[in-house]
Motif scaffolding. Structure first.
Motif, PDB file in Angstrom:
ATOM      1  N   SER A  55       0.813  -1.219   0.000  1.00  0.00           N
ATOM      2  CA  SER A  55       0.000   0.000   0.000  1.00  0.00           C
ATOM      3  C   SER A  55       0.841   1.262   0.000  1.00  0.00           C
ATOM      4  O   SER A  55       0.352   2.330  -0.283  1.00  0.00           O
ATOM      5  CB  SER A  55      -0.930   0.021   1.217  1.00  0.00           C
ATOM      6  N   ILE A  83     -10.624  11.062   9.922  1.00  0.00           N
ATOM      7  CA  ILE A  83     -11.763  11.099   8.996  1.00  0.00           C
ATOM      8  C   ILE A  83     -11.715  12.368   8.153  1.00  0.00           C
ATOM      9  O   ILE A  83     -12.122  12.373   6.979  1.00  0.00           O
ATOM     10  CB  ILE A  83     -13.095  11.007   9.775  1.00  0.00           C
ATOM     11  N   ASN A  84     -11.198  13.438   8.726  1.00  0.00           N
ATOM     12  CA  ASN A  84     -11.116  14.702   8.002  1.00  0.00           C
ATOM     13  C   ASN A  84     -10.109  14.660   6.852  1.00  0.00           C
ATOM     14  O   ASN A  84     -10.128  15.532   5.982  1.00  0.00           O
ATOM     15  CB  ASN A  84     -10.738  15.837   8.959  1.00  0.00           C
ATOM     16  N   ARG A 124      -1.787   3.087   6.554  1.00  0.00           N
ATOM     17  CA  ARG A 124      -2.858   2.305   5.927  1.00  0.00           C
ATOM     18  C   ARG A 124      -3.635   3.113   4.897  1.00  0.00           C
ATOM     19  O   ARG A 124      -4.265   2.535   4.001  1.00  0.00           O
ATOM     20  CB  ARG A 124      -3.805   1.781   7.008  1.00  0.00           C
ATOM     21  N   LYS A 125      -3.587   4.430   5.017  1.00  0.00           N
ATOM     22  CA  LYS A 125      -4.224   5.274   4.008  1.00  0.00           C
ATOM     23  C   LYS A 125      -3.357   5.416   2.761  1.00  0.00           C
ATOM     24  O   LYS A 125      -3.761   6.079   1.800  1.00  0.00           O
ATOM     25  CB  LYS A 125      -4.507   6.671   4.592  1.00  0.00           C
ATOM     26  N   PRO A 177      -8.336  12.775   3.424  1.00  0.00           N
ATOM     27  CA  PRO A 177      -8.818  11.917   2.338  1.00  0.00           C
ATOM     28  C   PRO A 177      -8.662  10.429   2.680  1.00  0.00           C
ATOM     29  O   PRO A 177      -7.799  10.053   3.492  1.00  0.00           O
ATOM     30  CB  PRO A 177      -7.898  12.298   1.165  1.00  0.00           C
ATOM     31  N   ASN A 178      -9.480   9.602   2.063  1.00  0.00           N
ATOM     32  CA  ASN A 178      -9.393   8.161   2.307  1.00  0.00           C
ATOM     33  C   ASN A 178      -8.050   7.587   1.878  1.00  0.00           C
ATOM     34  O   ASN A 178      -7.556   6.632   2.465  1.00  0.00           O
ATOM     35  CB  ASN A 178     -10.518   7.428   1.575  1.00  0.00           C
ATOM     36  N   ARG A 179      -7.487   8.145   0.823  1.00  0.00           N
ATOM     37  CA  ARG A 179      -6.184   7.696   0.338  1.00  0.00           C
ATOM     38  C   ARG A 179      -5.203   8.864   0.333  1.00  0.00           C
ATOM     39  O   ARG A 179      -5.530   9.954  -0.108  1.00  0.00           O
ATOM     40  CB  ARG A 179      -6.289   7.120  -1.091  1.00  0.00           C
ATOM     41  N   GLU A 209      -9.574   9.883  15.757  1.00  0.00           N
ATOM     42  CA  GLU A 209     -10.329   9.256  14.665  1.00  0.00           C
ATOM     43  C   GLU A 209     -11.114  10.289  13.872  1.00  0.00           C
ATOM     44  O   GLU A 209     -11.229  10.191  12.647  1.00  0.00           O
ATOM     45  CB  GLU A 209     -11.258   8.175  15.232  1.00  0.00           C
TER      46      GLU A 209
END
Length: 318
Positions: free
Chosen positions: A4, A99-100, A125-126, A102-104, A95
């Motif tokens: 990743s 969340i604020n 992990r992102k 980006p997902n990736r 957390e």
């Protein structure tokens, strides 16, 4: 190492100086008032008042010599083994900050005040090549043992051991409230961020632990030194550093306790506490007075609330 993150985490550019930055803490959470502030020709506060750019109230705060990095590093190193098991409200706050983002993520990411490394691992992990920096060697030892992918480095938020324009993302949660100079911390973040890079920072600010301060006053007990800048003061420091303030949301996270000893342990047990001169320990009579004052002033259905006021900043380097 998983696929990743193709990039390698950053290696420090220079030997590390002394320390900085960490957190405050405890158990369950309840979320109260959400307040927004936006940058205009000054800073719009949650109460609707506007601080002009040059307003003394908005300027960078040097939280005097009451904050000693060596003491903070020692306290958080001692808390390392138990930290994850009792710092639940800190997890909720972090957390939300994650969340604020980006997902990736792409490129290099820095976690300032990384503690036990749990959120540095989340950055990895992102998709980022993640590096954690912290002043507390005990925290770093724990992080290195648990997580093999990120790199963990000892260092201070006031003297980040990295070259300019290194990171695409800078993250920090519940750490920067312990710095002694908001202006210098802001400049360091601006220095290590790449152009176009973003910083997502969750910082505990003035207004935190007000219930405890009130109870100590009512009980006629000495106030513990816990000097924290306001959200406006941080905003001013970020603006002065050249960073663009995209958003700030100040939010109260409320932790509920069944008794005064549980509440006091929640703060001390994760390394947080007074940052200045040491106060004499509370005796049984003091604790009884404090408990009565706390229940009378702030008790809610036989529970004692403890508020963590946190500002979630989104910044960009243009």
């Amino acid at each position: 190492m998983s696929s990743s993150s193709a990039l390698q985490p950053v290696i420090p550019s220079k030997p590390l100086c002394t320390p900085d930055g960490k957190v405050s803490h405890d158990t369950s959470s309840g979320t109260l008032a959400i307040k927004r502030a936006f940058q205009a020709k000054g800073i719009l506060l949650a109460d609707g008042s506007l601080l002009a750019d040059g307003s003394p109230a908005a300027q960078s705060v040097d939280t005097e010599p009451v904050i000693n990095e060596k003491d903070i590093a020692h306290r958080f190193s001692k808390a390392a083994k138990q930290y994850n098991s009792i710092a639940s409200i800190q997890r909720v706050i972090a957390e939300q900050a994650l969340i604020n983002l980006p997902n990736r993520l792409q490129g290099q990411a820095l976690d300032i005040g990384c503690g036990t490394g749990i959120h540095t691992q989340a950055l990895y992990r992102k998709g980022a090549a993640a590096t954690g920096v912290d002043i507390a060697e005990g925290m770093l030892a724990f992080a290195r043992k648990k997580y093999s992918d990120p790199i963990f480095i000892q260092g201070s938020a006031l003297d980040l051991p990295f070259t300019e324009n290194t990171f695409s993302t800078v993250f920090s949660s519940m750490a920067l409230q312990w710095v002694s100079d908001t202006g210098l911390a802001a400049k360091q973040i601006a220095r290590v961020l790449k152009k176009g890079g973003v910083a997502e920072l969750a910082i505990m600010v003035a207004g935190s632990f007000d219930e405890l301060k009130t109870a100590r006053k009512v009980a006629q007990l000495a106030q513990a030194d816990m000097v924290m800048p306001t959200a406006a003061q941080w905003g001013y420091s970020f603006k002065q550093s050249g960073l663009s303030l995209q958003r700030v949301i100040t939010k109260d996270y409320v932790d509920m306790h069944s008794d005064i000893m549980s509440l006091l342990r929640s703060v001390k047990g994760v390394g947080a506490g007074a940052t200045g001169r040491k106060q004499p320990p509370l005796n049984r009579r003091d604790i009884k007075k404090l408990a009565m004052a706390y229940f009378n002033a702030s008790g809610v259905e036989s529970k004692l609330p403890l508020t963590y006021r946190v500002s979630h900043f989104r910044l960009e380097k243009r």
